[in-house]
Design an enzyme around this catalytic site. Structure first.
Site, PDB file in Angstrom:
ATOM      1  N   ILE A 129       0.844  -1.199   0.000  1.00 44.84           N
ATOM      2  CA  ILE A 129       0.000   0.000   0.000  1.00 44.84           C
ATOM      3  C   ILE A 129       0.879   1.248   0.000  1.00 44.84           C
ATOM      4  CG2 ILE A 129      -1.664   1.345   1.358  1.00 44.84           C
ATOM      5  CD1 ILE A 129      -2.775  -1.430   2.306  1.00 44.84           C
ATOM      6  N   HIS A 130       1.929   1.228   0.799  1.00 46.29           N
ATOM      7  CA  HIS A 130       2.879   2.343   0.862  1.00 46.29           C
ATOM      8  C   HIS A 130       3.529   2.552  -0.514  1.00 46.29           C
ATOM      9  CE1 HIS A 130       5.788   5.053   2.685  1.00 46.29           C
ATOM     10  NE2 HIS A 130       6.788   4.307   2.232  1.00 46.29           N
ATOM     11  N   ALA A 131       3.885   1.469  -1.170  1.00 43.10           N
ATOM     12  CA  ALA A 131       4.512   1.553  -2.491  1.00 43.10           C
ATOM     13  C   ALA A 131       3.551   2.156  -3.508  1.00 43.10           C
ATOM     14  CB  ALA A 131       4.966   0.168  -2.939  1.00 43.10           C
TER      15      ALA A 131
END
Length: 110
Positions: free
Chosen positions: A81-83
């Site tokens: 999700i961060h990526a």
């Protein structure tokens, strides 16, 4: 024809997305700096490099999409999700910075 069952290393995919997206974002902001300095040749070169880094990030994301389309469910975790957030932010930064550069070029008659 037998379906290829491809298992992706999600952590590596996520880190690759983050790296390419981060490169794209940094290059775009460096282009903006060169624009402010009036160095439009270097500015344009940096924008081109930012777009190439963004394309690399898109290739990584496409591997995720293809994997899903082949029936291999991607385990979603906070790192992935961060990526994806990095990718979205870098894309937005490039688009906005290109518009700012165009405004500055118009203002200076470039």
């Amino acid at each position: 024809m037998e379906k290829e069952n491809k298992i992706l290393d999600i952590e590596s995919v996520a880190m690759s997305l983050i790296a390419h997206s981060g490169d794209a974002r940094s290059l775009a902001f460096n282009a903006l700096k060169k624009c402010r300095e009036g160095d439009f040749k270097e500015c344009d070169s940096l924008v081109e490099s930012a777009e190439k880094a963004s394309v690399e990030a898109h290739h990584v994301q496409t591997s995720l999409l293809i994997n899903e389309a082949q029936g291999n469910i991607t385990p979603v975790n906070v790192l992935l999700i961060h990526a994806q957030d990095h990718l979205m932010c870098s894309m937005l930064a490039i688009d906005l910075i290109k518009e700012i550069i165009n405004l500055e070029k118009d203002r200076k008659g470039e």
